[in-house]
Design a protein around this motif. Sequence first.
Motif, PDB file in Angstrom:
ATOM      1  N   TRP A 265       0.809  -1.216   0.000  1.00  9.99           N
ATOM      2  CA  TRP A 265       0.000   0.000   0.000  1.00  9.99           C
ATOM      3  C   TRP A 265       0.837   1.257   0.000  1.00  9.99           C
ATOM      4  CZ3 TRP A 265      -4.495  -1.355  -1.481  1.00  9.99           C
ATOM      5  CH2 TRP A 265      -5.010  -2.598  -1.103  1.00  9.99           C
ATOM      6  N   SER A 266       2.148   1.140   0.160  1.00 10.33           N
ATOM      7  CA  SER A 266       2.999   2.335   0.199  1.00 10.33           C
ATOM      8  C   SER A 266       3.522   2.714  -1.185  1.00 10.33           C
ATOM      9  CB  SER A 266       4.190   2.098   1.136  1.00 10.33           C
ATOM     10  OG  SER A 266       5.015   1.059   0.634  1.00 10.33           O
ATOM     11  N   VAL A 267       3.174   1.964  -2.228  1.00  7.37           N
ATOM     12  CA  VAL A 267       3.659   2.262  -3.579  1.00  7.37           C
ATOM     13  C   VAL A 267       2.482   2.718  -4.433  1.00  7.37           C
ATOM     14  CG1 VAL A 267       5.535   0.602  -3.413  1.00  7.37           C
ATOM     15  CG2 VAL A 267       3.355  -0.132  -4.344  1.00  7.37           C
ATOM     16  N   PRO A 268       2.739   3.439  -5.520  1.00  7.04           N
ATOM     17  CA  PRO A 268       1.652   3.836  -6.421  1.00  7.04           C
ATOM     18  C   PRO A 268       0.869   2.629  -6.915  1.00  7.04           C
ATOM     19  CG  PRO A 268       3.672   5.003  -6.974  1.00  7.04           C
ATOM     20  CD  PRO A 268       4.040   3.976  -5.950  1.00  7.04           C
ATOM     21  N   GLU A 269      -0.400   2.840  -7.167  1.00  6.25           N
ATOM     22  CA  GLU A 269      -1.275   1.718  -7.511  1.00  6.25           C
ATOM     23  C   GLU A 269      -0.797   0.980  -8.748  1.00  6.25           C
ATOM     24  OE1 GLU A 269      -6.021   0.826  -8.354  1.00  6.25           O
ATOM     25  OE2 GLU A 269      -5.318   2.859  -7.896  1.00  6.25           O
ATOM     26  N   VAL A 270      -0.240   1.701  -9.717  1.00  8.71           N
ATOM     27  CA  VAL A 270       0.158   1.050 -10.957  1.00  8.71           C
ATOM     28  C   VAL A 270       1.330   0.102 -10.737  1.00  8.71           C
ATOM     29  CG1 VAL A 270       1.795   2.838 -11.653  1.00  8.71           C
ATOM     30  CG2 VAL A 270       0.615   1.501 -13.403  1.00  8.71           C
TER      31      VAL A 270
END
Length: 843
Positions: A343-348
């Motif tokens: 959850w700490s990274v961009p969704e893509v």
Amino acid sequence: MALSMHKDANNQMDAGKYVRYTPEQVEALERVYTECPKPSSLRRQQLIRECPILSNIEPKQIKVWFQNRRCREKQRKEASRLQTVNRKLSAMNKLLMEENDRLQKQVSHLVYENGYMKQQIHTASAATTTDNSCDSVVMSGQNQQQNPNQRPQRDANNPAGLLAVAQETLAEFLSKATGTAVDWVQMIGMKPGPDSIGIVAVSRNCSGIAARACGLVSLEPTKVAEILKDRLSWYRDCRCVDVLNIVPTGGGGTIELLYMQTYAPTTLAAARDFWTLRYTTSLEDGSLVICERSLNVSTGGPTGPTPTNFVRAEMLPSGFLIRPCEGGGSIIHIVDHVDLDVWSVPEVLRPLYESSKILAQKLTIAALQHVRQIAQESSGEIQYGGGRQPAVLRTFSQRLCRGFNDAVNGFVDDGWSLLGNDGIEDVTISVNSSPNKFLESNYNSSMFPAFGGGVLCAKASMLLQNVPPALLVRFLREHRSEWADYGVDAYSAACLKSSPYAVPCARPGGFPSSQVILPLAPTVEHEEFLEVVRIEGHAFTPEDVALARDMYLLQLCSGIDESSIGACAQLVFAPIDESFADDALLLPSGFRVIPLDPKSDGPATSRTLDLASTLEVGSSNARAAGEGGDGYNLRSVLTIAFQFTFENHLRDNVAAMARQYVRSVVGSVQRVAMAIAPSRQGPQLGPKSLPGSPEAHALARWVCRSYRMHTGAELFRVESTASDAILKQLWHHSDAIMCCSVKATASPIFTFANQAGLDMLETTLVALQDIMLDKVLDEAGRKILCSEFSKIMQQGYAYLPAGICVSSMNRPVSYEQAIAWKVLNDDDANHCLAFMFINWSFV
């Protein structure tokens, strides 16, 4: 009398067949055999003269002894090989039987769970019909929903508490390695066998992501444990591992508190770190276990470091089970189970952090491949060229990967700082004026001028749609001229010289160049190639001769096997000088393409690397593998990083050059990616017509009609009445067919080539228009064409004799015959010249 002599001769020959050698004679012959297993006749006669103990033996008998000795040696080697294969098969059979038992237990467990769930549903439905309150059902459900992972409170800040955590970690790890604690699904393409890497499986429906591998190696368990504990040597994404404390336990075991940092694979995400407990111990059956897990609030234990710019990830019980194998060697079970805080990274980018297949390729399979590599190096099964030791070549590979990762991440504690942009944030520029801060620095102070200098890195990341990573990196490796600039390469190489260039890219576009790839060390599984690339510069004017010179790159290419599911494809290179010393300075740059969506489980299909298939007329061969758009990764992330040295007073100039160059490379890669992207049409749409512009269809029709008109023969027989039939057959013609413009004021330039023509010229339809006819033909070919040109224009065609031409990569190409003819349009006006090179091949 004659009969008696004949019998005596036969008796002597029979006696010569059976010679009983004394131990001294055998020892003397063995000494010679060690030096020369197949001595010549003169050497055997010399042996008799030099060794008095062999004087009573004839040379022919000695020849027979050496023949028998070589035969025995061959039989011994074959027997040894068969015994080794038999041991591998026996161990693999044992491994498969254990895997079968585990699967049977898993099936039984699933059947039990299925029955239990059916019973619960039936009980709940019955209670609903008889008791509207359902208090008993609710209470029973609450009792059964108690957290099974809830642990009693304990103090893990002392040795006893740490030992309790370690033993719990050991039990959970073993249940994953050999039990049914995780629902494992075997990865496609990982077939077990005596020469396979082993059995590889990934998790399904568990917390975090997990991967498991089992394999055989010809090393003893203690050696395997030593290799695997040195994570920096085989885990390419590992930045550092610090052992902060060691606590001895009973039976020779140890508990270690580790702090590990890992690189971010792209500039779009943050790096991860782990605070773990590692427990090393031995089991009663002689197996060695190295298990590890994160320490946090739930497990207890001391609090680890909390540096900035890192995201704390969790390692769930993981490790290595190393069992001794009968007859030598080891059976290795590897389990990796992590939670990377998706959850700490961009969704893509989240598929990159929640894919068990990517974890298996980067960590689990990498560990097993590294151990297998060292095992085969130790046994002498691998032969390397260039006189380099395997350890030295592995160090080169590690330094290339490490240097590229350092450039991509740009950690502040390494001395990196961001440089302001020019108003557009597509390219990030980082500078390091203190490169000696690097961990195990690849740099040294001698490369920087006395008045100051440093290293500059220009990097960018971009998303690619529907592009196979392996195919893209293969093209970038094999067709460097499509994206690289000779002038920038020359500037990069100048940092190795005593007087580097003052101004980079003094000549836009550089000089024409070609590359020659010299392989150094492919790994056992051929998943990685270390090679030296020689870039040959070509000067056409006297003033360019001093600048156009050969340069050398040390290059690492990995992940170009399209059948590897979830594998990252990477091309990293660094300029080197001609001496290529073991401690050579390396300043790596390159490309990394990471799949974001998992591949399908279908078999991969080989595809052509030619861009012509999609840039103009299209190739059904190139698109055949891409007919089903779901057969490849739909998305991937590309990271580009280029490093340059600079002098302080030229920093801004170098930064501007680097920014412009990376943008140029990004544009080239985007063009290549669009060209090699498979079709998005699905197979349900039926056979796809060959794409092409109306001009391409018209040119194909004019070429065939003009050939028939001038020569009286058909270029080929049209097998279909479809509108694109002529273009399709011309494109797939076995001989190289090309068209070039005819202008009185300019040199002839190629305007079209079929697939064979592009293969011969080693180019693409986009780059074809930069190639002039007189640069392809050799001097003899140019003279013949000049002498026959008037005949071509008057008669309409001419046959040219066999000769040699040169590809765009400066490789000589021979052909048996060539035909040149004049191409007329629909108005019978001259449109271009067409050439067909028959039976061509690279020399």
